[in-house]
Design an enzyme around this catalytic site. Structure first.
Site, PDB file in Angstrom:
ATOM      1  N   ASP A 151       0.860  -1.177   0.000  1.00 29.34           N
ATOM      2  CA  ASP A 151       0.000   0.000   0.000  1.00 29.34           C
ATOM      3  C   ASP A 151       0.902   1.234   0.000  1.00 29.34           C
ATOM      4  O   ASP A 151       2.130   1.145   0.106  1.00 29.34           O
ATOM      5  CB  ASP A 151      -0.989  -0.012   1.174  1.00 29.34           C
TER       6      ASP A 151
HETATM    7  C1  BGC Z   1      -5.113   3.246   0.092  1.00 31.21           C
HETATM    8  C2  BGC Z   1      -5.328   2.187  -0.964  1.00 31.21           C
HETATM    9  C3  BGC Z   1      -5.223   2.790  -2.343  1.00 31.21           C
HETATM   10  C4  BGC Z   1      -3.887   3.490  -2.470  1.00 31.21           C
HETATM   11  C5  BGC Z   1      -3.663   4.092  -3.838  1.00 31.21           C
HETATM   12  C6  BGC Z   1      -3.891   4.083  -0.169  1.00 31.21           C
HETATM   13  O1  BGC Z   1      -3.852   5.178   0.674  1.00 31.21           O
HETATM   14  O2  BGC Z   1      -5.024   2.629   1.355  1.00 31.21           O
HETATM   15  O3  BGC Z   1      -6.578   1.600  -0.790  1.00 31.21           O
HETATM   16  O4  BGC Z   1      -5.358   1.796  -3.298  1.00 31.21           O
HETATM   17  O5  BGC Z   1      -3.828   4.518  -1.501  1.00 31.21           O
HETATM   18  O6  BGC Z   1      -4.498   5.149  -4.095  1.00 31.21           O
END
Ligand code: BGC
Length: 765
Positions: free
Chosen positions: A288
């Site tokens: 993530d």
């Molecule tokens: C979130 C994810 C997301 C990623 C990219 C993160 O902050 O937890 O769910 O896919 O950002 O946008």
């Protein structure tokens, strides 16, 4: 036509020559595992260590790196993919840059396509309320088609984190509290994104998230700790991720939280033993956002270097928005702390994903040729409004309808009131991808379009969404601002009361702003925020019939509103066609059929609230509650149970008939009920089957959803609804984590929600 000719035609006018050497398969040529492995092995032989590490970097378009530098880095072979770009010429320029890199390894482009791309569908919790796999399929397919047309190859979805705590803002992004329902949706959504082949130009790769257990963060506070027994994990929380993987998901995103003290990002047990060994996952893992460096804050890595080392060794292939791999891996490999093999394992998966997405065959598969770019990427004809409206109205849950207040008549004067009534931005919900507020129909406009000149509308704002300055300051740091009317709150309430007094009926559109139900948006309370509750009280005092339309991304505590309102409609955040879908329901052009995918508690103090809890040794008994497991200030039962939702018609469910009541492990047991529409209009309902293992080697839930069917019945019509159970449906993880069914008595329940059920028993021999 030879292969190269074919490819050039497909690629069109763009950079054919730069790419020709990498041509391996024509579009549509079936990719065999052997060909894939041989191709990747050969390619990897030609790559330097730096180029390999480059493939592991997933860059966020935006603040992470200026665009010119991104292009330079791509040409140098130091970026594997990017996310957040949905502009065809931009993606084309990046792909061109990759075509000029030494190995000509195509880039891939990812995006959070969670509930739509340009056409925004209801938030996931709304989609789950449909209990309709055709609606989910349509949502996923349209999302994929629109995203692919924007040059997107991969989505960070479905998000299948089970949550039992409505304080968690990301409840809105998931499909609710139930393992069975979420798993069904997880598999369906994955297949819908990926289509019949991930190599098709209108398919995108699904990256299921957030692995694992993110929805169980303590106190519902985002990013918080998760501490959970192995049985609960296996039984309740892990199956939805597995369902997506079994349905063929190409990727897995690793969660930000730790599990029993070990962050998912450095969790070799999770990423190797569970994911790859036990589940046989063959795709790519993605960290993530910035998660690798967060291993330092988690307190398991002393510095950046150690963080990179832990992550690569645990099995994190792609590093999202994180410099750790790029900066630290070269030296870690040089010093021998990380082996080339460990890097190679990750690179192989990234290249494998690119192969699966069809990008080696055609890097421009989804970008297409410049001549074909739409003149206006926001053009109306790129939207799928009919599909969105249909799914949105199926997502609405009717919570209360006293004296048949609904459906409304298209006549007289209707007061449409509330801070959300005219908010198109909020109607889209969080993670609205490339959706635009100006193309989104808000509640007021939907109602206005439905009544035309048959009824008069009056409008008042009524109150701000919240008057909590701490909340406003916090939420305004997110993408969009909370609109605040500077007038005194009482003045706005008075104005709304005047509007209500002129009307025959009041429709109050109240709830949460979309950024209240989002990432990093956890709440300490579950009531409707701010002075909206005073507004509702004042509207009630006018004596006019009061319809509450709720917009929110989590279960709310609605005890008082349930007393005050004549009718109450849960509309979540319905997306692009939200206002029209809502009007369809309010005026009876569509008979609501949605059912809650999460328990609605009476108070925040009841969370975690979920229907499939254990019985305890002193279960709560409504009429004899002393020294039982309960709260003493109010009934311990939920306000609205899981699976609940009304219709404009009524349904009856007969007693259950079983084909056998003693079942061997080879038998199939059929449970049937007659379901009748006893009301005056046609309608759909969801018949739900629950099981309870009465006495087992481990305490089992009071009931667990095992199947459901959505049935449409005309007024007066009766249908037999049957479910078939096998031994598989009776299995659970025992204390030794063995998945098996135990002989003994089972309760079998069928009903139209999780509380009001018919019940019978059978035995597994
Ligand atoms: C979130 C994810 C997301 C990623 C990219 C993160 O902050 O937890 O769910 O896919 O950002 O946008």
């Amino acid at each position: 036509m030879n292969k190269l000719c074919f490819l050039s035609l497909v690629i069109g006018l763009v950079s054919q020559s730069a790419w020709a050497e990498n041509a391996t398969t024509g579009v549509g040529t079936p990719s065999t595992l052997q060909a894939k492995n041989a191709f990747i092995a050969n390619l990897m032989k030609q790559m330097t260590l730096d180029e390999k590490i480059g493939q592991l970097r997933l860059i966020s378009i935006g603040p992470e790196m200026p665009k010119p530098e991104i292009l330079k880095e791509i040409t140098a072979g130091r970026i594997g993919g990017t996310f957040n770009s949905v502009v065809l010429p931009d993606n084309r320029a990046m792909q061109d840059a990759a075509g000029h890199s030494r190995n000509k390894i195509p880039m891939f482009f990812a995006y959070d396509v969670v509930h739509g791309q340009r056409t925004v569908f209801p938030i996931s919790l709304g989609l789950a309320s449909t209990w309709d796999m055709n609606a989910i399929t349509r949502t996923g397919r349209v999302s994929a088609i629109e995203a692919a047309a924007d040059g997107v190859d991969m989505t960070f979805a479905p998000m299948v984190d089970i949550t039992r705590d409505a304080r968690w803002g990301r409840s809105s992004e998931g499909f609710g509290e139930d393992t069975y329902l979420v798993s069904r949706i997880s598999a369906t959504m994955t297949r819908a994104f990926q289509g019949t082949s991930m190599q098709a130009p209108n398919s995108i790769m699904a990256v299921v998230k957030h692995f694992a257990l993110y929805g169980a963060v303590e106190g519902g506070r985002d990013y918080n700790t998760v501490d959970m027994s192995p049985v609960r994990m296996q039984q309740d929380y892990l199956p939805p991720y597995r369902a997506s993987i079994d349905a063929g998901a190409g990727g897995v995103m690793i969660a930000l939280n730790s599990i029993n003290g070990v962050p998912s990002t450095s969790n070799a047990w999770l990423l190797q033993d569970v994911l790859r060994r036990d589940w046989g996952f063959k795709g790519v893992t993605v960290s993530d956002h910035g998660a690798i460096k967060e291993l330092i804050d988690h307190g398991v890595a002393k510095d950046f270097r150690e963080a990179a080392k832990l992550a690569i060794k645990a099995g994190v292939d792609l590093s999202m928005n994180d410099k750790a791999y790029g900066e630290e891996l070269p030296d870690l490999v040089k010093s021998g702390e990380v082996s080339v093999k460990e890097v190679d394992n990750a690179v192989r998966e990234v290249l494998g994903a690119k192969w699966e997405m069809g990008l080696f065959a055609n890097p421009y598969l989804r970008i297409g040729a410049a001549v074909d770019d739409p003149a206006d990427r926001n053009a109306e004809n790129r939207l799928h409004r009919a599909e969105a409206r249909d799914v949105a109205r199926k997502s609405v849950v009717l919570l209360k309808n006293q004296n048949d207040t609904l459906p409304l008549k298209k006549q007289g004067t209707i007061a449409v009131i509330g801070p959300l009534a005219k908010s198109s931005m909020d109607m889209m919900g969080s993670w609205s991808a490339a959706g635009l507020a100006r193309q989104t129909v808000n509640a007021y406009d939907g109602i206005a379009a439905a009544v035309g000149d048959k009824a008069k509308l009056v409008y008042a704002l009524g109150s701000n969404i919240t008057d909590n300055q701490h909340a406003i300051t916090y939420l305004n740091k997110m993408d969009d601002q909370i609109a605040i009317d500077p007038r005194p709150e009482q003045e706005m309430i008075d104005e709304a009361v005047k509007a209500a007094q002129q009307a025959d009926v009041v429709v109050a559109v109240v709830g949460e702003s979309r950024n209240m139900s989002h990432e990093a948006a956890s709440r300490v309370d579950l009531v409707i925020p701010g002075r909206q509750r005073d507004l509702i009280r004042a509207l009630k005092a006018t004596g006019k019939p009061l319809v509450l339309v709720l917009m929110n991304g989590r279960p709310l505590a609605l005890g008082e509103e349930n007393e005050l309102a004549d009718a109450m409609v849960e509309s979540w955040f319905l997306g692009t066609e939200g206002g029209n879908a809502l009007a369809d329901v309010l005026f009876g052009d569509y008979n609501p059929s949605g059912k809650l995918p999460m328990t609605f508690p009476r108070s925040v103090g009841q969370v975690p609230a979920y229907y499939n809890h254990l019985n305890t040794g002193r279960p709560y008994r409504p009429n004899d509650s002393n020294y039982t497991s309960n709260y003493f200030e109010e009934p311990t039962s939920p306000l609205f149970p899981f699976g609940y939702g009304l219709s404009y018609t009524q349904f009856s469910v007969s007693d259950i008939t079983l084909s056998i009541n003693k079942m061997t492990r080879k038998d199939k047991l059929t449970a049937s009920v007659m379901v009748k529409n006893t009301g005056k209009v046609a309608g759909e309902t969801v018949v739900q089957l629950y099981l309870r293992d009465v006495a087992a080697s481990i305490s089992r839930p009071v009931k667990e959803l095992k199947n459901f069917q959505k049935v449409m019945l005309k007024s007066g019509e009766e249908k037999s609804v049957s479910f078939t159970l096998t031994e598989e449906d009776l299995k659970f993880f025992n204390p030794s984590l063995k998945y098996a069914a135990e002989a003994g008595e089972f309760k079998l329940m069928i009903g139209l929600d999780s509380e009001n059920v018919k019940e019978t028993t059978f035995n597994l021999l």
